[in-house]
Every structure is written in structure tokens, then in C-alpha cells.
Design a protein around this motif. Sequence first.
Motif, mmCIF file in Angstrom:
data_model
loop_
_atom_site.group_PDB
_atom_site.id
_atom_site.type_symbol
_atom_site.label_atom_id
_atom_site.label_comp_id
_atom_site.label_asym_id
_atom_site.label_seq_id
_atom_site.Cartn_x
_atom_site.Cartn_y
_atom_site.Cartn_z
ATOM 1 N N GLU A 65 -12.125 34.965 -24.131
ATOM 2 C CA GLU A 65 -12.778 34.549 -22.926
ATOM 3 C C GLU A 65 -11.563 33.938 -22.300
ATOM 4 O O GLU A 65 -11.594 34.179 -20.978
ATOM 5 N N GLN A 72 -18.319 42.415 -15.444
ATOM 6 C CA GLN A 72 -18.750 41.185 -15.363
ATOM 7 C C GLN A 72 -20.153 41.325 -16.152
ATOM 8 O O GLN A 72 -20.520 40.376 -16.839
ATOM 9 N N ARG A 73 -20.772 42.145 -15.717
ATOM 10 C CA ARG A 73 -22.353 42.456 -16.479
ATOM 11 C C ARG A 73 -22.258 42.822 -17.885
ATOM 12 O O ARG A 73 -22.971 42.010 -18.733
ATOM 13 N N TYR A 129 -10.073 37.098 -20.493
ATOM 14 C CA TYR A 129 -11.223 37.595 -19.521
ATOM 15 C C TYR A 129 -10.985 36.647 -18.087
ATOM 16 O O TYR A 129 -10.851 37.106 -17.064
ATOM 17 N N GLN A 130 -10.724 35.350 -18.165
ATOM 18 C CA GLN A 130 -10.794 34.485 -17.096
ATOM 19 C C GLN A 130 -9.581 34.491 -16.290
ATOM 20 O O GLN A 130 -9.435 34.655 -15.006
ATOM 21 N N VAL A 188 -19.765 41.496 -19.902
ATOM 22 C CA VAL A 188 -19.267 40.394 -20.292
ATOM 23 C C VAL A 188 -20.381 39.374 -20.697
ATOM 24 O O VAL A 188 -20.600 38.740 -21.552
ATOM 25 N N ALA A 189 -21.229 39.217 -19.517
ATOM 26 C CA ALA A 189 -22.438 38.326 -19.488
ATOM 27 C C ALA A 189 -23.299 38.795 -20.414
ATOM 28 O O ALA A 189 -23.948 37.617 -21.139
ATOM 29 N N ALA A 190 -23.669 39.976 -20.883
ATOM 30 C CA ALA A 190 -24.489 40.391 -21.967
ATOM 31 C C ALA A 190 -24.011 40.106 -23.003
ATOM 32 O O ALA A 190 -24.731 39.690 -24.181
ATOM 33 N N LYS A 191 -22.541 40.506 -23.397
ATOM 34 C CA LYS A 191 -22.254 39.919 -24.532
ATOM 35 C C LYS A 191 -22.028 38.706 -24.883
ATOM 36 O O LYS A 191 -22.434 38.265 -26.104
ATOM 37 N N ALA A 192 -21.818 37.706 -24.216
ATOM 38 C CA ALA A 192 -21.665 36.264 -24.201
ATOM 39 C C ALA A 192 -23.338 35.690 -24.353
ATOM 40 O O ALA A 192 -23.410 34.836 -25.129
ATOM 41 N N ALA A 193 -24.096 36.636 -23.948
ATOM 42 C CA ALA A 193 -25.675 35.988 -24.123
ATOM 43 C C ALA A 193 -26.034 36.418 -25.429
ATOM 44 O O ALA A 193 -26.807 35.655 -26.127
#
Length: 87
Positions: free
Chosen positions: A80, A63-64, A83-84, A66-71
Motif C-alpha cells: 500500500e 486504480q480500479r 502504491y501511494q 487496486v480498489a477491487a483488491k482492497a475490497a
Amino acid sequence: LVLPPDDPGVGGWGYHPLVPCPHDPPADTYRLRLCLSLLATAGPFFKRGAPGARMDAFLTFLQRYVAAKAALAPLPMETEVDYQGAL
């Protein structure tokens, strides 16, 4: 004991998700898709006991990541959705 530098971009210990890496560009989702296919294949075997606890720790790091990739760059829609669905 040698301590790592304060700036994660300089090198040293650990991984900082917001520092660009030539081996994992921001728009490339190969590693994420690979993790998602591994979760779909092997995930049901890691639901209880000690393996389940390790899977929970892995999902936290995923999750960390993916959050960094999406940022840094928007994820493709199909990645996406996959992933969900995996969570």
C-alpha cells in the motif's frame, strides 16, 4: 454477433474485478507489485504526448484493480505504501 453472458462469473468478454479468479487470488499482490516496479522503472519515459495519455489510461485501470483488491482483502502495508508512492 454473440453477446457475452450477463453474469461476469460465467465467462465471456471482459474482466470483473470482484469475481474471484484462480490465477489472481484476493490476497496475492504479485501482479500489483509487478506493475509498481514497472511504473518505477519506465514511468518517467511516459509523461508527455501520446505515451502520456496511454499512461493515464493505464493508471485508471490500475486504480480500479487496486480498489477491487482492497475490497476483497486488505493490502499488505508495504504494498500500500509503494502504491501511494507511485501515484
